[in-house]
Structures are given as C-alpha cells and as structure tokens.
Scaffold this motif. Structure first.
Motif, PDB file in Angstrom:
ATOM      1  N   GLU A   1      38.807  56.410  37.440  1.00 41.45           N
ATOM      2  CA  GLU A   1      38.438  54.992  38.203  1.00 41.45           C
ATOM      3  C   GLU A   1      39.133  54.157  37.145  1.00 41.45           C
ATOM      4  O   GLU A   1      38.349  53.252  36.742  1.00 41.45           O
ATOM      5  CB  GLU A   1      37.321  55.002  38.723  1.00 41.45           C
ATOM      6  CG  GLU A   1      36.777  55.881  39.737  1.00 41.45           C
ATOM      7  CD  GLU A   1      35.316  55.772  40.037  1.00 41.45           C
ATOM      8  OE1 GLU A   1      34.770  54.740  39.260  1.00 41.45           O
ATOM      9  OE2 GLU A   1      34.918  56.563  40.935  1.00 41.45           O
ATOM     10  N   ILE A   2      40.281  53.963  36.631  1.00 38.44           N
ATOM     11  CA  ILE A   2      41.055  53.028  35.892  1.00 38.44           C
ATOM     12  C   ILE A   2      42.292  52.593  36.251  1.00 38.44           C
ATOM     13  O   ILE A   2      43.148  53.492  36.814  1.00 38.44           O
ATOM     14  CB  ILE A   2      40.956  53.626  34.338  1.00 38.44           C
ATOM     15  CG1 ILE A   2      41.611  54.890  34.599  1.00 38.44           C
ATOM     16  CG2 ILE A   2      39.510  54.146  33.730  1.00 38.44           C
ATOM     17  CD1 ILE A   2      41.961  55.770  33.220  1.00 38.44           C
ATOM     18  N   PRO A   3      42.634  51.498  36.163  1.00 38.06           N
ATOM     19  CA  PRO A   3      44.003  51.061  36.313  1.00 38.06           C
ATOM     20  C   PRO A   3      45.023  51.695  35.318  1.00 38.06           C
ATOM     21  O   PRO A   3      44.508  51.924  34.142  1.00 38.06           O
ATOM     22  CB  PRO A   3      44.077  49.532  36.360  1.00 38.06           C
ATOM     23  CG  PRO A   3      42.934  49.376  35.588  1.00 38.06           C
ATOM     24  CD  PRO A   3      41.842  50.305  35.680  1.00 38.06           C
TER      25      PRO A   3
ATOM     26  N   ARG B   1      42.911  52.177  46.042  1.00 39.77           N
ATOM     27  CA  ARG B   1      42.338  51.132  44.983  1.00 39.77           C
ATOM     28  C   ARG B   1      42.837  49.956  45.015  1.00 39.77           C
ATOM     29  O   ARG B   1      43.968  49.662  45.338  1.00 39.77           O
ATOM     30  CB  ARG B   1      42.713  51.785  43.681  1.00 39.77           C
ATOM     31  CG  ARG B   1      42.127  53.443  43.313  1.00 39.77           C
ATOM     32  CD  ARG B   1      40.489  53.113  42.824  1.00 39.77           C
ATOM     33  NE  ARG B   1      39.853  54.571  43.132  1.00 39.77           N
ATOM     34  CZ  ARG B   1      39.902  55.632  42.274  1.00 39.77           C
ATOM     35  NH1 ARG B   1      40.583  55.374  41.282  1.00 39.77           N
ATOM     36  NH2 ARG B   1      39.132  56.408  42.398  1.00 39.77           N
ATOM     37  N   ASP B   2      42.208  48.737  44.405  1.00 39.72           N
ATOM     38  CA  ASP B   2      42.548  47.404  44.506  1.00 39.72           C
ATOM     39  C   ASP B   2      43.863  47.398  43.488  1.00 39.72           C
ATOM     40  O   ASP B   2      44.623  46.532  44.300  1.00 39.72           O
ATOM     41  CB  ASP B   2      41.496  46.531  43.717  1.00 39.72           C
ATOM     42  CG  ASP B   2      40.337  46.496  44.569  1.00 39.72           C
ATOM     43  OD1 ASP B   2      40.195  47.053  46.177  1.00 39.72           O
ATOM     44  OD2 ASP B   2      39.115  46.220  44.043  1.00 39.72           O
TER      45      ASP B   2
ATOM     46  N   GLU C   1      46.821  48.396  45.882  1.00 39.92           N
ATOM     47  CA  GLU C   1      46.974  47.351  47.057  1.00 39.92           C
ATOM     48  C   GLU C   1      47.604  46.142  46.567  1.00 39.92           C
ATOM     49  O   GLU C   1      48.348  45.505  46.970  1.00 39.92           O
ATOM     50  CB  GLU C   1      45.620  47.078  47.356  1.00 39.92           C
ATOM     51  CG  GLU C   1      45.055  48.206  48.426  1.00 39.92           C
ATOM     52  CD  GLU C   1      45.706  48.442  49.578  1.00 39.92           C
ATOM     53  OE1 GLU C   1      46.563  47.923  50.115  1.00 39.92           O
ATOM     54  OE2 GLU C   1      45.680  49.590  50.106  1.00 39.92           O
ATOM     55  N   ALA C   2      47.144  45.500  45.175  1.00 41.67           N
ATOM     56  CA  ALA C   2      47.690  44.350  44.655  1.00 41.67           C
ATOM     57  C   ALA C   2      49.105  44.476  44.422  1.00 41.67           C
ATOM     58  O   ALA C   2      49.958  43.926  44.799  1.00 41.67           O
ATOM     59  CB  ALA C   2      47.103  44.107  43.496  1.00 41.67           C
ATOM     60  N   ALA C   3      49.566  45.860  43.855  1.00 40.11           N
ATOM     61  CA  ALA C   3      51.027  46.092  43.706  1.00 40.11           C
ATOM     62  C   ALA C   3      51.732  46.182  44.882  1.00 40.11           C
ATOM     63  O   ALA C   3      52.973  45.810  45.070  1.00 40.11           O
ATOM     64  CB  ALA C   3      51.332  47.214  42.721  1.00 40.11           C
ATOM     65  N   ARG C   4      51.450  46.805  45.955  1.00 41.28           N
ATOM     66  CA  ARG C   4      51.912  46.780  47.323  1.00 41.28           C
ATOM     67  C   ARG C   4      52.082  45.566  47.761  1.00 41.28           C
ATOM     68  O   ARG C   4      53.377  45.177  48.282  1.00 41.28           O
ATOM     69  CB  ARG C   4      50.995  47.803  48.167  1.00 41.28           C
ATOM     70  CG  ARG C   4      51.766  48.280  49.330  1.00 41.28           C
ATOM     71  CD  ARG C   4      51.159  48.976  50.260  1.00 41.28           C
ATOM     72  NE  ARG C   4      50.311  50.240  49.662  1.00 41.28           N
ATOM     73  CZ  ARG C   4      49.483  50.622  49.409  1.00 41.28           C
ATOM     74  NH1 ARG C   4      48.409  49.881  49.542  1.00 41.28           N
ATOM     75  NH2 ARG C   4      49.129  51.942  48.850  1.00 41.28           N
ATOM     76  N   VAL C   5      51.146  44.793  47.856  1.00 43.42           N
ATOM     77  CA  VAL C   5      51.041  43.379  48.576  1.00 43.42           C
ATOM     78  C   VAL C   5      52.166  42.491  47.784  1.00 43.42           C
ATOM     79  O   VAL C   5      52.585  41.362  48.338  1.00 43.42           O
ATOM     80  CB  VAL C   5      49.865  42.794  49.090  1.00 43.42           C
ATOM     81  CG1 VAL C   5      49.006  43.791  49.663  1.00 43.42           C
ATOM     82  CG2 VAL C   5      49.381  42.470  47.672  1.00 43.42           C
TER      83      VAL C   5
END
Length: 303
Positions: free
Chosen positions: A19-21, A195-196, A199-203
């Motif tokens: 659970e890590i970026p 994971r957040d 999602e952030a990279a996708r949007v």
C-alpha cells in the motif's frame, strides 16, 4: 493476507499489494531487504541455494570424476568409500560428480519455467486487471479452464502429448504456471487500480500505458515475484517427477529425478546412495520455500 501454495502449486490466496505509491518504493524495498536480512531462516535458506547454484555452475572444476564414466566392478559403492566419497551408482559412476552435474539440469528445469511464466503471466494479469470488462473476462475464463486440471496431471498430460525431452518439459511446466501467476497478477492489479495515486494519474490525462508503467507495474511485480519464488520448489518437484517417469531428461544425462529412477532398483542393496538424489531435491525445494516465506513476511512491512 499472504499467498500460500499447495503441494500441486495451486494458489490458495493472493499476495497483498504493497500500500505505497511508486515514489516511496525505494524506501519500502529498502525496509524489505533490511527485514529479510534479519530473518535467520531465510538467510540460511538463501545461503543453501547459493551454495547449490555455485556447485552446479563450477561442477567441471570441483567434480572429482567424469560424470559419464563408469565401472561395473565398482558399482553401488557405499558412502564413505575411499575413491567414491558419496558412493557409486548402478553403473559404477561417481555419485558426488553426478549430483553436482545433475544440479545444473534440475535447477535449469525448475527455475526457467517459472521465469518464463512470470513474464507471460504478469503481462496477462496486469492487462486483465487494469483493462477490466470483456478483456478481463476473456483472459480469466481461459485461465479458469487450466485450473480445472490438477497441476501434476496437467504437466504429465502435456509432456506425454509433446514427448519426452528437456524442451518439452519446460514448455509443459510453463503452461502449468502461467495461469497461476496470471490470477495473482490480476488480483493485485485490481487492488492497485483503485488506489488514489492511480486515479490521480488517470484523471490528470496520462496515457493508460504510462499509468501502468509508472504507477502500476512496480507495485504489482513485487508481490507477483514473491509468489513466483514459491513456485520454484513446485517446479523442481514436477520437473524431477517428469524425469522420473521418463518424460523429462533422457539417460545418460545426470538429473536428480532421473537418478532416482535409475537407482530405484538399488534401494534394497544400497538405500543411502539411492536416496541421495531425493535428498538434494528436498533440500533445494525446502530452501526455496523458506526463502519465499521470508520474502513474504518482509513484504508485510507498511510505510
């Protein structure tokens, strides 16, 4: 939750995704290596594997005799003989020499199918997990077809259909392990996809290939790699079993499973010598299992 394997190599649980970026992966993997280094069992297993690998690689330099040269008057010598330190086989060939050379083929046939399956299965699993929809359905339903057959029976059936030989055994074992790694990779990818930071990279407008390469790939391959290491022991056992049944390595090449087969008639005459190839299979397999367990425990670290 951690991943465990049955005796047939079938996965019974998924390896949890870290659970890590991806930006924090360096610190995460550093903590994994430090925790692994503090695990004496895993380190001991790693040293055993290293010793077996080095002995196999440098077999021509350290083996005392020719692995193919025998003597019918010196057959089945006992362990501790002045000339044959680990005894001799049914054809009078030095057991120590043949065990060293046999490690080459046994390790090769145990590791290579898992390595190939790791790359193929990881690619299919990541594709199925990230794309979702009909792509996921198509890939995973094909995978389910292979799971309808026990690993041992599937390997025997494929090797029997393709014919005996090293290449055909590797192909058969690769087919056995690809579905297992695909399922684990797909499961981990589905966790990562939501994971957040993904999602952030996708949007933000990043291309799907870029998102997979930067944000998904590094977080998926770690757990899948740990699971793949646990399959090496299963692969070695299956490869030795195929050779024992006459579907793998052909005589007179030294290989632990084949040596067990040729020495089975000598078990009542010289049981210690007849058991030596089995001891090597057991020692190598259990070492890979223990190392895999150590990696799995170390990966439970959370940042």
């Amino acid at each position: 939750m951690s991943s465990q394997t049955s005796l047939t190599g079938d996965p019974v649980a998924s390896v949890p995704a870290p659970e890590i970026p991806v930006q924090a992966s360096r610190g995460y993997w550093g903590s994994v290596l430090r925790r692994l280094a503090r695990d004496p069992v895993a380190m001991a297993a790693g040293l055993v594997i290293l010793a077996i690998v080095l002995a196999a690689i440098f077999a021509p330099l350290i083996a005392p005799m020719d692995p193919f040269k025998g003597s019918m008057v010196r057959r089945l010598r006992h362990v501790g003989d002045a000339t044959y330190w680990l005894g001799s086989d049914e054809l009078g060939r030095d057991m120590l020499t043949r065990l060293l050379y046999a490690g080459r083929l046994s390790l090769f046939m145990g590791v290579l199918p898992v390595v190939i399956a790791f790359f193929i299965g990881s690619g299919l699993g990541i594709l199925a997990g990230y794309a979702g929809g009909w792509v996921n359905t198509l890939i995973m339903r094909v995978v389910d077809v292979f799971f309808a057959f026990p690993s041992v029976l599937l390997a025997i059936a494929l090797s029997g259909a393709l014919g005996a030989g090293i290449l055909n055994s590797i192909v058969s074992l690769t087919v056995v392990f690809v579905p297992q790694i695909t399922r684990v990779a797909e499961s981990v990818t589905v966790q990562i996809r939501n994971r957040d930071y993904v999602e952030a990279a996708r949007v933000s407008g990043a291309h799907p290939v870029t998102v997979v390469r930067v944000q998904v790939l590094g977080n998926v391959l770690g757990p899948v790699f740990v699971y793949a290491t646990s399959l090496i022991s299963v692969s070695m056992i299956l490869a030795s079993g195929l050779s024992f049944l006459g579907l793998g390595v052909k005589p007179p090449e030294p290989e632990w499973g084949l040596m067990l087969n040729t020495l089975r008639t000598a078990i009542y005459v010289n049981p210690v010598v007849a058991a030596l190839p089995g001891v090597m299979i057991f020692l190598t397999s259990i070492s890979f299992n223990l190392l895999s367990d150590g990696l799995r425990s170390a990966m439970e670290v959370r940042q």
